[in-house]
Design a protein around this motif. Structure first.
Motif, PDB file in Angstrom:
ATOM      1  N   TRP A  13       0.644  -0.995   0.168  1.00 51.14           N
ATOM      2  CA  TRP A  13       0.045   0.296   0.472  1.00 51.14           C
ATOM      3  C   TRP A  13       0.640   1.133   0.272  1.00 51.14           C
ATOM      4  O   TRP A  13       0.164   2.127  -0.392  1.00 51.14           O
ATOM      5  CB  TRP A  13      -1.006  -0.199   1.781  1.00 51.14           C
ATOM      6  CG  TRP A  13      -0.282  -0.013   2.612  1.00 51.14           C
ATOM      7  CD1 TRP A  13      -0.395  -1.104   4.005  1.00 51.14           C
ATOM      8  CD2 TRP A  13      -0.287   1.453   4.102  1.00 51.14           C
ATOM      9  NE1 TRP A  13      -0.328  -1.125   4.278  1.00 51.14           N
ATOM     10  CE2 TRP A  13       0.660   0.953   4.643  1.00 51.14           C
ATOM     11  CE3 TRP A  13       0.070   2.365   3.669  1.00 51.14           C
ATOM     12  CZ2 TRP A  13       0.730   1.267   5.914  1.00 51.14           C
ATOM     13  CZ3 TRP A  13       0.807   2.684   4.201  1.00 51.14           C
ATOM     14  CH2 TRP A  13       1.133   3.050   4.990  1.00 51.14           C
ATOM     15  N   ARG A  14       2.605   0.783   0.283  1.00 56.06           N
ATOM     16  CA  ARG A  14       2.471   2.325   0.410  1.00 56.06           C
ATOM     17  C   ARG A  14       3.816   2.746  -1.147  1.00 56.06           C
ATOM     18  O   ARG A  14       3.536   3.667  -1.100  1.00 56.06           O
ATOM     19  CB  ARG A  14       4.053   2.089   1.596  1.00 56.06           C
ATOM     20  CG  ARG A  14       4.028   2.012   2.553  1.00 56.06           C
ATOM     21  CD  ARG A  14       5.796   1.293   3.565  1.00 56.06           C
ATOM     22  NE  ARG A  14       4.766   1.939   5.377  1.00 56.06           N
ATOM     23  CZ  ARG A  14       4.405   0.497   5.304  1.00 56.06           C
ATOM     24  NH1 ARG A  14       4.390  -0.549   4.469  1.00 56.06           N
ATOM     25  NH2 ARG A  14       4.478   0.471   6.293  1.00 56.06           N
ATOM     26  N   SER A  15       3.010   2.279  -1.849  1.00 59.71           N
ATOM     27  CA  SER A  15       3.662   2.269  -3.597  1.00 59.71           C
ATOM     28  C   SER A  15       2.214   2.581  -3.984  1.00 59.71           C
ATOM     29  O   SER A  15       2.094   3.258  -5.186  1.00 59.71           O
ATOM     30  CB  SER A  15       4.153   0.999  -4.404  1.00 59.71           C
ATOM     31  OG  SER A  15       3.210  -0.140  -4.171  1.00 59.71           O
ATOM     32  N   TRP A  16       0.977   2.772  -3.310  1.00 57.31           N
ATOM     33  CA  TRP A  16       0.124   3.531  -4.453  1.00 57.31           C
ATOM     34  C   TRP A  16      -0.322   4.857  -4.383  1.00 57.31           C
ATOM     35  O   TRP A  16       1.043   5.522  -3.900  1.00 57.31           O
ATOM     36  CB  TRP A  16      -1.283   2.602  -3.390  1.00 57.31           C
ATOM     37  CG  TRP A  16      -1.891   1.060  -3.080  1.00 57.31           C
ATOM     38  CD1 TRP A  16      -1.330   0.285  -3.592  1.00 57.31           C
ATOM     39  CD2 TRP A  16      -2.959   0.523  -1.749  1.00 57.31           C
ATOM     40  NE1 TRP A  16      -1.358  -0.530  -3.201  1.00 57.31           N
ATOM     41  CE2 TRP A  16      -2.628  -0.870  -2.069  1.00 57.31           C
ATOM     42  CE3 TRP A  16      -3.724   1.523  -1.701  1.00 57.31           C
ATOM     43  CZ2 TRP A  16      -3.526  -1.243  -1.546  1.00 57.31           C
ATOM     44  CZ3 TRP A  16      -4.594   0.551  -0.312  1.00 57.31           C
ATOM     45  CH2 TRP A  16      -4.579  -1.098  -0.470  1.00 57.31           C
ATOM     46  N   PRO A  17      -1.152   5.391  -5.367  1.00 57.04           N
ATOM     47  CA  PRO A  17      -1.219   6.246  -5.359  1.00 57.04           C
ATOM     48  C   PRO A  17      -1.611   6.967  -3.949  1.00 57.04           C
ATOM     49  O   PRO A  17      -1.914   6.624  -3.469  1.00 57.04           O
ATOM     50  CB  PRO A  17      -3.079   6.267  -5.885  1.00 57.04           C
ATOM     51  CG  PRO A  17      -2.877   5.068  -6.702  1.00 57.04           C
ATOM     52  CD  PRO A  17      -1.676   4.337  -6.047  1.00 57.04           C
ATOM     53  N   GLU A  18      -0.615   8.165  -4.281  1.00 52.48           N
ATOM     54  CA  GLU A  18      -0.881   8.938  -2.969  1.00 52.48           C
ATOM     55  C   GLU A  18      -1.837   9.171  -1.789  1.00 52.48           C
ATOM     56  O   GLU A  18      -2.160   8.585  -0.696  1.00 52.48           O
ATOM     57  CB  GLU A  18      -0.109  10.216  -2.517  1.00 52.48           C
ATOM     58  CG  GLU A  18      -0.042  11.235  -1.049  1.00 52.48           C
ATOM     59  CD  GLU A  18       0.980  12.030  -0.923  1.00 52.48           C
ATOM     60  OE1 GLU A  18       1.256  12.602   0.099  1.00 52.48           O
ATOM     61  OE2 GLU A  18       1.323  12.978  -2.494  1.00 52.48           O
ATOM     62  N   GLY A  19      -3.210   9.052  -2.246  1.00 48.97           N
ATOM     63  CA  GLY A  19      -4.267   9.459  -1.529  1.00 48.97           C
ATOM     64  C   GLY A  19      -4.948   8.206  -0.961  1.00 48.97           C
ATOM     65  O   GLY A  19      -5.556   7.743  -0.306  1.00 48.97           O
ATOM     66  N   LEU A  20      -4.924   6.613  -1.680  1.00 47.42           N
ATOM     67  CA  LEU A  20      -5.314   5.363  -1.190  1.00 47.42           C
ATOM     68  C   LEU A  20      -3.793   4.988  -0.139  1.00 47.42           C
ATOM     69  O   LEU A  20      -5.530   4.583   0.289  1.00 47.42           O
ATOM     70  CB  LEU A  20      -5.014   4.723  -2.726  1.00 47.42           C
ATOM     71  CG  LEU A  20      -6.089   4.737  -3.541  1.00 47.42           C
ATOM     72  CD1 LEU A  20      -5.691   4.407  -5.171  1.00 47.42           C
ATOM     73  CD2 LEU A  20      -8.179   4.812  -3.080  1.00 47.42           C
ATOM     74  N   ARG A  21      -3.333   6.300   0.109  1.00 47.05           N
ATOM     75  CA  ARG A  21      -2.293   5.696   1.423  1.00 47.05           C
ATOM     76  C   ARG A  21      -2.865   5.543   2.433  1.00 47.05           C
ATOM     77  O   ARG A  21      -2.839   5.021   3.562  1.00 47.05           O
ATOM     78  CB  ARG A  21      -1.030   6.189   1.126  1.00 47.05           C
ATOM     79  CG  ARG A  21      -0.456   5.954   0.094  1.00 47.05           C
ATOM     80  CD  ARG A  21       1.484   6.521   0.021  1.00 47.05           C
ATOM     81  NE  ARG A  21       1.437   6.851  -1.539  1.00 47.05           N
ATOM     82  CZ  ARG A  21       2.582   7.205  -1.746  1.00 47.05           C
ATOM     83  NH1 ARG A  21       2.941   7.889  -0.646  1.00 47.05           N
ATOM     84  NH2 ARG A  21       2.494   6.625  -3.094  1.00 47.05           N
ATOM     85  N   PRO A  29     -10.782  11.029   1.133  1.00 46.98           N
ATOM     86  CA  PRO A  29     -11.638  11.331   0.031  1.00 46.98           C
ATOM     87  C   PRO A  29     -11.502  10.071  -0.856  1.00 46.98           C
ATOM     88  O   PRO A  29     -12.259   9.389  -1.686  1.00 46.98           O
ATOM     89  CB  PRO A  29     -11.764  12.854  -0.396  1.00 46.98           C
ATOM     90  CG  PRO A  29     -10.918  13.538   0.787  1.00 46.98           C
ATOM     91  CD  PRO A  29     -10.401  12.180   1.645  1.00 46.98           C
ATOM     92  N   GLU A  30     -10.162   9.875  -1.551  1.00 52.00           N
ATOM     93  CA  GLU A  30     -10.003   9.411  -2.112  1.00 52.00           C
ATOM     94  C   GLU A  30     -10.136   7.980  -2.474  1.00 52.00           C
ATOM     95  O   GLU A  30     -10.582   7.051  -3.571  1.00 52.00           O
ATOM     96  CB  GLU A  30      -7.992   9.711  -2.893  1.00 52.00           C
ATOM     97  CG  GLU A  30      -8.267  10.486  -3.418  1.00 52.00           C
ATOM     98  CD  GLU A  30      -7.588  11.888  -2.126  1.00 52.00           C
ATOM     99  OE1 GLU A  30      -6.714  12.324  -2.913  1.00 52.00           O
ATOM    100  OE2 GLU A  30      -7.518  11.604  -1.029  1.00 52.00           O
ATOM    101  N   THR A  31      -9.757   7.705  -0.735  1.00 56.64           N
ATOM    102  CA  THR A  31     -10.290   5.948  -0.527  1.00 56.64           C
ATOM    103  C   THR A  31     -11.290   5.687  -0.192  1.00 56.64           C
ATOM    104  O   THR A  31     -12.012   4.836  -0.932  1.00 56.64           O
ATOM    105  CB  THR A  31      -9.292   5.791   0.650  1.00 56.64           C
ATOM    106  OG1 THR A  31      -7.735   5.704   0.438  1.00 56.64           O
ATOM    107  CG2 THR A  31     -10.082   4.257   1.043  1.00 56.64           C
TER     108      THR A  31
END
Length: 726
Positions: free
Chosen positions: A328-336, A341-343
């Motif tokens: 998850w640390r390599s996911w797009p920043e908002g999804l971390r 709101p992104e998640t």
């Protein structure tokens, strides 16, 4: 990072409290529960490096980067302590007045709001639970604290009982899909309870794994400890399975599953968890397309409501991992950030996949419940003994969803000691003790509640972690770490509270170096220990094997474990040859062979003096080996131990350990099926028909009962099933 899991070193004398000259940095560390020194041996104390202390304090939110920062942090801590009325969490045992409240200013008014919403004017006589304590001082200061009210101790086990220890994936039947599953577990408990009089079956952690290519096979580095892994599902037992619209699709999957199973059982292939999951996922996708009936839909809705945010986070992580990978640390920043709101937007877009993974958690939970009911219906006094891993994978669902509770940039391990001069790094992020206390240990409570729901007992791996853990800063060797202390009183109170509510026993894996007072504290609260035959010696005396009558009663006694050589391999010395072939010996091969042979001779001499060796002369080497394995189990039965565990592979002469600590790809850790003395895989059906197994378990069953106990009056016999003897 090795994935073979924490090693289980030999039990050694408890270490003394280290003493080092105080410095401002060491004082600051101690104020935050960080040890400035440790003892790798009873006669030696080693100071933790300043760099380690600074890094660990930073992970706890304390700035110690410069001398001025240390001074400022000390002053800040002193100011906060002087203003604080209550600690974040207060413990009360047995409904008595909580300790420490007498230090409150005279005239302080207390009020308690219970879990049930009732208001009390006193902190005494409260029911068990986690309540809220309100304090108002005469100077106007107020404070709230979590008040944990727990029974004084857990009840003792129901007399003496014996059971089987097994790694579930290794237990294949003629119905499983290439690895053991929950259907096999239910079958094992029914047979062992009814036909063998066993009182429990202990399994490896069944926690959800981190998906990968390949998936880390270690059950001790899970993605989540809260939810079980659907790879353990018996797909055919899902109620919707018979109603799949395309049965031909399922027949194709079943054919491939049969081939996968036979490759393990007949062709020497290793257990391939990823291949098993690929087939099960395909089948479960088809099963999920079948509409739930009204009752099933209502049950699923109840499960979703009960599990709430934790399940939504868990399923969201798995849905996102399908798209972005499992780190998850390599996911797009908002999804971390699970609360961003992104998640939230991604969760909505992936709602179908979120529901799929939520459904898998529900189905797996239901089959776990069925396995425990199978055990109790078979007359088992305890039933399933689940295993709680010491931590979680840093890339997994728990580490993502509970980021605020984990210490960033830290890993759990073990310090250098007499058995490993380099120390150990297990690659598991530790919980922050300060955040746990501030939450009233909420994630710990939820975790225990989930694990205890379908258990008769819970084994806690590295139970010393309730008191302290060795933290290693990321990128540093394990020698550059230090111990961080947890509030053991609160951790134990939560454990006793939740286990007593569930009516379960608790077994602590307390092998290895243990600080003074830990075993005594665990025993005081009713937590059983773990005693392994080869390590039970008079460490403070002559070092010889401890007489059986000197063993502790409050324990699960075994001959071996999943991290140690099988009994047959130890008796024959084959474990030395295995380690030699992998370059793992600490000394020369001749020295290791001689030491192992001397150890075996010493134990056989003890068994002979006690009259426990029977049938070892005049027969074949194989029959002598069986007699020796029976003898070491007779030794266990002479101890006062409440629970006797039989490592299931020992019953058929398996030579290979399931895990060889210190190895990664050099040895097939966690991927071996149970096998016989010749290395041939043995199915559950083969086990049930094995004369060797029945001979060993007849010894255990007959000699652990009230009338046949070789050690005298050591408690009630094992739970008797309705199916008679073998």
């Amino acid at each position: 990072m090795a994935s073979s899991g924490p090693a289980e070193p030999q039990r050694t004398p408890s270490e003394p409290a280290p003493q080092t000259p105080p410095t401002p940095l060491s004082r600051l560390a101690e104020l935050h529960g960080v040890a400035p020194a440790y003892s790798p041996s009873p006669d030696r104390t080693v100071a933790a490096s300043d760099a380690a202390l600074v890094a660990i304090l930073a992970a706890l939110g304390v700035d110690a980067s410069t001398p001025d920062a240390v001074t400022a942090s000390l002053a800040r801590h002193e100011t906060e302590a002087s203003r604080r009325l209550l600690p974040p969490t207060v413990v009360c045992w047995g409904g008595l007045a909580p300790a420490g409240l007498d230090a409150l200013p005279d005239g302080t008014r207390l009020r308690v709001t219970t879990e049930q919403g009732e208001t009390r004017a006193s902190a005494e006589g409260l029911p068990p639970g986690v309540h809220t304590l309100h304090a108002t001082a005469p100077d106007g200061r107020t404070a709230d604290a979590h008040l944990v009210v727990a029974p004084t101790r857990l009840p003792a086990p129901p007399g003496r009982t014996y059971g089987l220890l097994v790694q579930l994936y290794s237990l294949l039947s003629r119905r499983s899909w290439g690895m053991g599953d929950l259907g096999d577990l239910a079958e094992l408990t029914a047979w062992a309870g009814r036909a063998l009089g066993a009182g429990f079956v202990q399994v490896n952690p069944l926690h959800a794994a981190v998906p990968g290519h390949p998936t880390d096979p270690s059950p001790y580095r899970p993605s989540s400890r809260r939810f079980p892994d659907p790879v353990h599902l018996r797909v055919e037992d899902v109620p919707e399975y018979p109603y799949v619209e395309d049965p031909e699709r399922l027949r194709t999957v079943l054919k491939r599953a049969e081939q996968l199973r036979e490759s393990v059982l007949s062709k020497g292939a290793l257990i391939d968890r990823d291949a098993v999951w690929e087939l099960k996922r395909e089948a479960l996708e088809a099963v999920r397309a079948v509409p739930l009936g009204p009752g099933r839909r209502a049950a699923y809705a109840d499960f979703l409501a009960e599990e709430g945010q934790a399940l939504e986070d868990h399923a969201t992580w798995y849905a996102l991992a399908e798209v972005h990978g499992s780190d998850w640390r390599s996911w797009p920043e908002g999804l971390r950030d699970p609360r961003s709101p992104e998640t939230a937007r991604a969760r909505g877009e992936l709602m179908d996949r979120v529901d799929f993974h939520s459904r898998l958690a529900w189905l797996t939970d239901a089959q776990l419940g069925a396995a425990q009911r199978s055990a109790t219906d078979a007359g088992m006094a305890v039933g399933l003994v689940h295993d709680l891993a010491v931590g979680v994978h840093p890339d997994g669902a728990d580490a993502w969803a509970q980021q605020e509770y984990f210490a960033a940039g830290m890993s759990v391990g073990a310090p250098p000691d007499a058995f490993n001069a380099r120390g150990q790094d297990w690659g598991l992020p530790p919980w922050r003790p300060d955040r746990l206390a501030a939450s009233g240990y909420a994630p710990y409570r939820r975790l225990l509640r989930a694990l205890l729901r379908h258990a008769g007992a819970l084994r806690i791996d590295h139970v010393m972690g309730l008191f302290r853990l060795w933290w290693v800063p990321q990128g540093q060797p394990p020698t550059e770490g230090s111990y961080v202390r947890y509030d053991a009183e609160a951790m134990l109170a939560i454990l006793v509270l939740e286990a007593s509510r569930a009516g379960t026993l608790v077994i602590g894996e307390d092998l290895g170096t243990v600080e003074p007072g830990v075993r005594e504290t665990l025993q005081e609260r009713g937590v059983l220990g773990t005693s392994v035959l080869w390590f039970e010696r008079d460490w403070e005396g002559d070092g010889h094997p401890l007489p059986p009558e000197s063993w502790r009663a409050d324990c699960l006694a075994t001959v071996t474990t999943h991290d140690l050589p099988s009994t047959a391999a130890r008796l024959t010395g084959e474990h030395v040859e295995l380690r030699a072939g992998l370059g793992l010996l600490l000394g020369s091969l001749d020295e290791e062979r001689a030491a192992a042979a001397a150890d075996t001779r010493e134990w056989l001499a003890v068994l002979g003096r006690l009259g426990l060796l029977r049938g070892t002369t005049g027969g074949s080497p194989a029959s002598a080996e069986e007699a020796e394995i029976q003898a070491v189990h007779r030794f266990l039965l002479r101890t006062p131990a409440h629970m006797i565990g039989v490592w299931l592979p020992d019953a058929v002469g398996d030579r290979r350990p399931q895990n060889l600590p210190g190895t990664w790809d050099q040895y097939p850790n966690w991927r071996l099926p149970i096998a016989d003395a010749e290395g041939r895989p043995v199915t559950l059906e083969d086990l049930a028909a094995s004369p060797r197994l029945h001979a060993l378990l007849e010894v255990v069953r007959a000699e652990s009962g009230p009338g046949g106990a070789v050690g005298g009056d050591v408690g009630a016999g094992p739970s008797q099933g309705s199916g008679g003897g073998p």
